[in-house]
Design a protein around this motif. Sequence first.
Motif, PDB file in Angstrom:
ATOM      1  N   SER A  40      28.804 -26.812  -7.988  1.00 60.68           N
ATOM      2  CA  SER A  40      30.121 -26.409  -7.495  1.00 60.68           C
ATOM      3  C   SER A  40      31.082 -26.141  -8.647  1.00 60.68           C
ATOM      4  N   PRO A  41      31.823 -25.032  -8.586  1.00 62.66           N
ATOM      5  CA  PRO A  41      32.822 -24.773  -9.632  1.00 62.66           C
ATOM      6  C   PRO A  41      33.996 -25.752  -9.577  1.00 62.66           C
ATOM      7  N   ALA A  42      34.129 -26.504  -8.487  1.00 63.63           N
ATOM      8  CA  ALA A  42      35.204 -27.496  -8.373  1.00 63.63           C
ATOM      9  C   ALA A  42      34.906 -28.763  -9.168  1.00 63.63           C
ATOM     10  N   ILE A  43      33.651 -28.933  -9.574  1.00 60.85           N
ATOM     11  CA  ILE A  43      33.244 -30.139 -10.287  1.00 60.85           C
ATOM     12  C   ILE A  43      33.079 -29.830 -11.767  1.00 60.85           C
ATOM     13  N   VAL A  44      33.731 -30.655 -12.586  1.00 61.57           N
ATOM     14  CA  VAL A  44      33.640 -30.500 -14.039  1.00 61.57           C
ATOM     15  C   VAL A  44      32.796 -31.640 -14.592  1.00 61.57           C
ATOM     16  N   LEU A  45      31.744 -31.293 -15.309  1.00 61.52           N
ATOM     17  CA  LEU A  45      30.946 -32.286 -16.009  1.00 61.52           C
ATOM     18  C   LEU A  45      31.650 -32.503 -17.343  1.00 61.52           C
ATOM     19  N   GLU A  68      36.329 -34.022  -9.806  1.00 62.60           N
ATOM     20  CA  GLU A  68      36.672 -32.921  -8.911  1.00 62.60           C
ATOM     21  C   GLU A  68      38.018 -32.385  -9.391  1.00 62.60           C
ATOM     22  N   ALA A  69      38.095 -31.087  -9.681  1.00 58.35           N
ATOM     23  CA  ALA A  69      39.262 -30.503 -10.334  1.00 58.35           C
ATOM     24  C   ALA A  69      40.106 -29.585  -9.457  1.00 58.35           C
ATOM     25  N   HIS A  70      39.658 -29.275  -8.241  1.00 55.77           N
ATOM     26  CA  HIS A  70      40.380 -28.314  -7.402  1.00 55.77           C
ATOM     27  C   HIS A  70      41.221 -28.955  -6.312  1.00 55.77           C
ATOM     28  N   GLY A  71      41.205 -30.276  -6.211  1.00 50.07           N
ATOM     29  CA  GLY A  71      41.948 -30.928  -5.147  1.00 50.07           C
ATOM     30  C   GLY A  71      41.283 -30.774  -3.799  1.00 50.07           C
ATOM     31  N   SER A  72      39.955 -30.744  -3.800  1.00 56.47           N
ATOM     32  CA  SER A  72      39.210 -30.530  -2.556  1.00 56.47           C
ATOM     33  C   SER A  72      38.209 -31.658  -2.330  1.00 56.47           C
ATOM     34  N   LEU A 111      26.141 -35.656  -4.953  1.00 56.64           N
ATOM     35  CA  LEU A 111      27.360 -36.406  -5.234  1.00 56.64           C
ATOM     36  C   LEU A 111      28.479 -35.926  -4.327  1.00 56.64           C
ATOM     37  N   SER A 112      29.227 -36.859  -3.764  1.00 54.37           N
ATOM     38  CA  SER A 112      30.350 -36.529  -2.884  1.00 54.37           C
ATOM     39  C   SER A 112      31.659 -36.856  -3.584  1.00 54.37           C
ATOM     40  N   PHE A 113      32.581 -35.907  -3.545  1.00 56.49           N
ATOM     41  CA  PHE A 113      33.869 -36.046  -4.220  1.00 56.49           C
ATOM     42  C   PHE A 113      35.008 -35.860  -3.226  1.00 56.49           C
ATOM     43  N   THR A 114      36.055 -36.656  -3.411  1.00 54.89           N
ATOM     44  CA  THR A 114      37.333 -36.436  -2.747  1.00 54.89           C
ATOM     45  C   THR A 114      38.244 -35.823  -3.807  1.00 54.89           C
ATOM     46  N   PRO A 115      39.436 -35.353  -3.425  1.00 53.81           N
ATOM     47  CA  PRO A 115      40.290 -34.680  -4.409  1.00 53.81           C
ATOM     48  C   PRO A 115      40.518 -35.488  -5.693  1.00 53.81           C
TER      49      PRO A 115
END
Length: 127
Positions: A40-45, A68-72, A111-115
Amino acid sequence: AGSFQQAGVIQQAYNLNFPLHVVPASCAQCPAWSAFSVSSPAIVLETVKQAGAGAEDRPEAVVVRLYEAHGSTVTAWLQTSLPVKEAMLCDLLERPLAQGRLPLEQQGLRLSFTPFRVLSVLLLRSC
């Protein structure tokens, strides 16, 4: 144009502040290789490092930190070409979390991310 997510602002900022460095390969025919990728482009390693305290006793332990960098809210796959035998979530002090064991699946680690959530994953490599 568009939102900061659509414009790729975060990726552009990393490109500016942490440019890639070219390293000559030992042969012209070497295949392309990547140790990690995220779906996902919303996730930054952000970080890949040898595990901290006691790492000298466990050289096979690697910590990967992502956010998670997009607030999603997003589910992403972390894929690695390293020979991982075990994976678990850990805290920021790199201590494994209770109930933090992650199943190794063909697609990688789910992996599951919240904002704006930060996750640290402890990987144990098979030697």
